[in-house]
Design a protein around this motif. Structure first.
Motif, PDB file in Angstrom:
ATOM      1  N   ASP A   1     130.409  67.673  28.438  1.00  0.00           N
ATOM      2  CA  ASP A   1     128.969  67.521  28.658  1.00  0.00           C
ATOM      3  C   ASP A   1     128.405  68.701  29.445  1.00  0.00           C
ATOM      4  O   ASP A   1     127.301  69.198  29.152  1.00  0.00           O
ATOM      5  N   ILE A   2     129.151  69.169  30.438  1.00  0.00           N
ATOM      6  CA  ILE A   2     128.679  70.312  31.231  1.00  0.00           C
ATOM      7  C   ILE A   2     128.627  71.571  30.378  1.00  0.00           C
ATOM      8  O   ILE A   2     127.638  72.314  30.399  1.00  0.00           O
ATOM      9  N   GLU A   3     129.676  71.827  29.610  1.00  0.00           N
ATOM     10  CA  GLU A   3     129.764  73.061  28.829  1.00  0.00           C
ATOM     11  C   GLU A   3     128.742  73.120  27.702  1.00  0.00           C
ATOM     12  O   GLU A   3     128.188  74.186  27.419  1.00  0.00           O
ATOM     13  N   TYR A   4     128.506  71.990  27.027  1.00  0.00           N
ATOM     14  CA  TYR A   4     127.712  72.029  25.798  1.00  0.00           C
ATOM     15  C   TYR A   4     126.352  71.340  25.892  1.00  0.00           C
ATOM     16  O   TYR A   4     125.469  71.626  25.080  1.00  0.00           O
ATOM     17  N   ARG A   5     126.165  70.431  26.853  1.00  0.00           N
ATOM     18  CA  ARG A   5     124.935  69.634  26.847  1.00  0.00           C
ATOM     19  C   ARG A   5     124.056  69.854  28.075  1.00  0.00           C
ATOM     20  O   ARG A   5     122.834  69.730  27.991  1.00  0.00           O
ATOM     21  N   GLU A   6     124.661  70.171  29.214  1.00  0.00           N
ATOM     22  CA  GLU A   6     123.875  70.255  30.446  1.00  0.00           C
ATOM     23  C   GLU A   6     123.692  71.690  30.942  1.00  0.00           C
ATOM     24  O   GLU A   6     122.632  72.033  31.459  1.00  0.00           O
ATOM     25  N   GLY A   7     124.733  72.502  30.822  1.00  0.00           N
ATOM     26  CA  GLY A   7     124.660  73.865  31.333  1.00  0.00           C
ATOM     27  C   GLY A   7     125.240  73.979  32.731  1.00  0.00           C
ATOM     28  O   GLY A   7     125.311  73.005  33.484  1.00  0.00           O
TER      29      GLY A   7
ATOM     30  N   GLY B   1     134.620  70.029  20.946  1.00  0.00           N
ATOM     31  CA  GLY B   1     133.541  70.997  21.118  1.00  0.00           C
ATOM     32  C   GLY B   1     132.473  70.860  20.061  1.00  0.00           C
ATOM     33  O   GLY B   1     131.276  70.926  20.350  1.00  0.00           O
ATOM     34  N   VAL B   2     132.879  70.668  18.800  1.00  0.00           N
ATOM     35  CA  VAL B   2     131.915  70.459  17.719  1.00  0.00           C
ATOM     36  C   VAL B   2     131.125  69.178  17.963  1.00  0.00           C
ATOM     37  O   VAL B   2     129.903  69.125  17.754  1.00  0.00           O
ATOM     38  N   ALA B   3     131.811  68.129  18.410  1.00  0.00           N
ATOM     39  CA  ALA B   3     131.127  66.861  18.685  1.00  0.00           C
ATOM     40  C   ALA B   3     130.083  67.023  19.789  1.00  0.00           C
ATOM     41  O   ALA B   3     128.951  66.534  19.673  1.00  0.00           O
ATOM     42  N   ALA B   4     130.459  67.715  20.862  1.00  0.00           N
ATOM     43  CA  ALA B   4     129.511  67.924  21.963  1.00  0.00           C
ATOM     44  C   ALA B   4     128.321  68.753  21.515  1.00  0.00           C
ATOM     45  O   ALA B   4     127.174  68.472  21.880  1.00  0.00           O
ATOM     46  N   ALA B   5     128.573  69.795  20.713  1.00  0.00           N
ATOM     47  CA  ALA B   5     127.474  70.621  20.219  1.00  0.00           C
ATOM     48  C   ALA B   5     126.567  69.829  19.286  1.00  0.00           C
ATOM     49  O   ALA B   5     125.338  69.982  19.311  1.00  0.00           O
ATOM     50  N   ALA B   6     127.145  68.945  18.457  1.00  0.00           N
ATOM     51  CA  ALA B   6     126.326  68.135  17.555  1.00  0.00           C
ATOM     52  C   ALA B   6     125.455  67.162  18.336  1.00  0.00           C
ATOM     53  O   ALA B   6     124.287  66.934  17.989  1.00  0.00           O
TER      54      ALA B   6
ATOM     55  N   THR C   1     119.068  69.693  15.619  1.00  0.00           N
ATOM     56  CA  THR C   1     119.219  69.290  14.226  1.00  0.00           C
ATOM     57  C   THR C   1     120.314  68.245  14.040  1.00  0.00           C
ATOM     58  O   THR C   1     120.481  67.706  12.945  1.00  0.00           O
ATOM     59  N   GLY C   2     121.086  67.970  15.104  1.00  0.00           N
ATOM     60  CA  GLY C   2     122.133  66.968  15.024  1.00  0.00           C
ATOM     61  C   GLY C   2     123.359  67.399  14.274  1.00  0.00           C
ATOM     62  O   GLY C   2     124.154  66.562  13.855  1.00  0.00           O
TER      63      GLY C   2
ATOM     64  N   GLU D   1     133.123  70.090  10.892  1.00  0.00           N
ATOM     65  CA  GLU D   1     131.671  69.906  10.875  1.00  0.00           C
ATOM     66  C   GLU D   1     131.332  68.579  11.528  1.00  0.00           C
ATOM     67  O   GLU D   1     132.045  67.583  11.343  1.00  0.00           O
ATOM     68  N   GLY D   2     130.283  68.557  12.322  1.00  0.00           N
ATOM     69  CA  GLY D   2     129.886  67.340  13.018  1.00  0.00           C
ATOM     70  C   GLY D   2     128.423  67.011  12.810  1.00  0.00           C
ATOM     71  O   GLY D   2     127.590  67.908  12.689  1.00  0.00           O
ATOM     72  N   TRP D   3     128.119  65.703  12.747  1.00  0.00           N
ATOM     73  CA  TRP D   3     126.744  65.228  12.605  1.00  0.00           C
ATOM     74  C   TRP D   3     126.499  64.119  13.615  1.00  0.00           C
ATOM     75  O   TRP D   3     127.329  63.212  13.770  1.00  0.00           O
ATOM     76  N   ARG D   4     125.369  64.159  14.281  1.00  0.00           N
ATOM     77  CA  ARG D   4     124.987  63.083  15.197  1.00  0.00           C
ATOM     78  C   ARG D   4     124.493  61.883  14.404  1.00  0.00           C
ATOM     79  O   ARG D   4     123.691  62.022  13.470  1.00  0.00           O
ATOM     80  N   LEU D   5     124.968  60.716  14.772  1.00  0.00           N
ATOM     81  CA  LEU D   5     124.566  59.472  14.119  1.00  0.00           C
ATOM     82  C   LEU D   5     123.856  58.590  15.136  1.00  0.00           C
ATOM     83  O   LEU D   5     124.367  58.389  16.242  1.00  0.00           O
ATOM     84  N   GLU D   6     122.706  58.086  14.798  1.00  0.00           N
ATOM     85  CA  GLU D   6     121.987  57.167  15.670  1.00  0.00           C
ATOM     86  C   GLU D   6     122.325  55.740  15.256  1.00  0.00           C
ATOM     87  O   GLU D   6     122.074  55.332  14.124  1.00  0.00           O
ATOM     88  N   THR D   7     122.924  54.978  16.160  1.00  0.00           N
ATOM     89  CA  THR D   7     123.308  53.603  15.873  1.00  0.00           C
ATOM     90  C   THR D   7     122.682  52.674  16.894  1.00  0.00           C
ATOM     91  O   THR D   7     122.113  53.111  17.907  1.00  0.00           O
ATOM     92  N   GLY D   8     122.816  51.379  16.645  1.00  0.00           N
ATOM     93  CA  GLY D   8     122.287  50.406  17.588  1.00  0.00           C
ATOM     94  C   GLY D   8     122.986  50.436  18.925  1.00  0.00           C
ATOM     95  O   GLY D   8     122.436  50.002  19.942  1.00  0.00           O
ATOM     96  N   ASP D   9     124.213  50.963  18.959  1.00  0.00           N
ATOM     97  CA  ASP D   9     124.983  51.054  20.206  1.00  0.00           C
ATOM     98  C   ASP D   9     124.867  52.426  20.859  1.00  0.00           C
ATOM     99  O   ASP D   9     125.624  52.743  21.772  1.00  0.00           O
TER     100      ASP D   9
END
Length: 405
Positions: A97-103, A249-254, A259-260, A277-285
């Protein structure tokens, strides 16, 4: 606390070096430069090169914990490496999370923009380590202190990095140690890049794998071939993790991408190439990530190898025409060049790929890497001056749906 020193080599490294003077460091640094810069192909794949690089630096820059990271030279995303001597599994979600999402301070893209290929947290933060999220949340709880990152550069690209961390009771990395590490950046980068151009030794799997992760990077479900693909990637994973670091790493970047989606081409243990290759999925959870692991498509392989051979955009265009069987005069006409310029480009391609003739170039090097379908782009004046070899070799880096099992 996690065990920081994980083998005898690290124990020896820790016991040496802090008492060395500048003259000792300089002499050993030049010796290692000669060892890695002698023009010989490195033995083993990229993981072996990273392990040898860490051992070389241990003589000059003592440390307690280390990781070797393979990087995509275009995106600087993680594509493999050595993680078994780094932080263990419980700390990985926070680190991702620090490396890819927060900085944070001293991340790879920022360091790659600096003229010096080496940076330390202490220097970047003027000694105030508590301003770093990874120090506060990971290193300090583990009893660790300063961190050094050494980019492995060659041919104007970053191919990987070494992350070295010291215990909190040791002094920060010094300016002399930073300079010693910087002298090895080029020779180590060349060895790492050369390791990516070795011929495949065995065919890879032909069925793609699918893995679904939740937002904390825990596996929700995976297909039957997932374990085989993970074992095929060129990486020694962190202790206790279920997937290679490149996949995380791909998951964190996605998860952080507007663009997800995220994609990298990664080396395999057999000498070939795979794509993740990774894609973000929006689910109920909450958010999840679907990861696809499988054979790299022809454009993927072309782009990766063109970068690894350090071919210029124009050399990529000439190479594409050679593979198609075009003679020199026809290549010159198609690319609006003189025949003499075409020959000059070919000489450069021969030198970079280690061959001596067109026939050898096509049959020995590129057929061995499964590249008979190199895209024939560029029949005009060529790419813009700043265009990368990846773009010149083909931009359609998509492998299609493929087969999953």
């Amino acid at each position: 606390m996690d065990r920081l020193v994980t083998d005898g080599r690290r124990d020896n490294a820790r016991g040496r070096g802090l008492g060395h003077g500048r003259g000792h460091e300089r002499g050993h640094g030049r010796g290692h430069e000669r060892a890695f810069g002698g023009g010989r192909k490195p033995e083993g794949g990229p993981v072996a090169v990273l392990e040898a690089a860490a051992a070389a630096l241990a003589d000059l820059v003592p440390y307690e914990l280390w990781a070797g990271v393979l990087l995509d030279p275009v995106t600087l995303l993680n594509v493999g490496g050595c993680y078994e001597h780094g932080v263990s599994a419980p700390w990985m979600p926070r680190l991702l999370d620090i490396e890819y999402r927060e900085g944070d301070a001293l991340l790879m893209p920022a360091l790659a923009r600096q003229p010096c290929p080496v940076g330390t947290l202490t220097t970047a933060l003027d000694g105030r380590l508590d301003r770093s999220a990874r120090y506060r949340d990971i290193y300090r709880p583990l009893g660790l202190g300063d961190e050094m990152r050494v980019l492995l550069r060659d041919a104007g690209r970053v191919w990987g990095a070494l992350v070295l961390v010291r215990s909190a009771d040791r002094p920060p990395f010094s300016a002399a140690e930073t300079a010693a590490a910087a002298r090895l950046s080029g020779p180590l980068g060349r060895a790492l890049r050369d390791s990516l151009t070795e011929r495949p030794t065995a065919p890879g799997l032909d069925v793609r794998a699918l893995v679904v992760l939740d937002s904390r990077y825990e596996t929700v479900t995976e297909s039957a071939t997932a374990a085989a693909w993970c074992a095929e990637l060129a990486e020694t994973p962190a202790r206790g993790t279920g997937l290679p670091a490149a996949a995380y790493g791909v998951a964190a970047a996605a998860l952080s991408s507007p663009t997800g989606g995220s994609r990298v081409c990664v080396p395999t243990r057999s000498g070939g190439w795979a794509a993740i290759e990774g894609w973000r999925l929006e689910t109920g959870d909450g958010a999840q990530v679907a990861l696809s692991l499988g054979p790299a498509s022809p454009p993927d392989r072309v782009a990766a190898l063109m970068e690894a051979y350090a071919l210029s955009p124009r050399e990529c265009q000439v190479l594409a025409q050679v593979v198609s069987g075009a003679p020199t005069n026809e290549i010159a006409a198609r690319l609006a060049l003189s025949p003499f310029t075409v020959q000059d480009h070919l000489k450069s391609v021969f030198a970079k790929t280690g061959v001596r003739s067109r026939r050898e170039l096509v049959s020995q090097v590129f057929f061995s890497h499964y590249l008979p379908d190199l895209p024939l782009t560029g029949t005009g004046p060529g790419p813009a001056a700043g265009e990368s070899a990846t773009a010149a070799a083909g931009t359609a880096r998509a492998s299609g749906p493929g087969r999953y099992a």
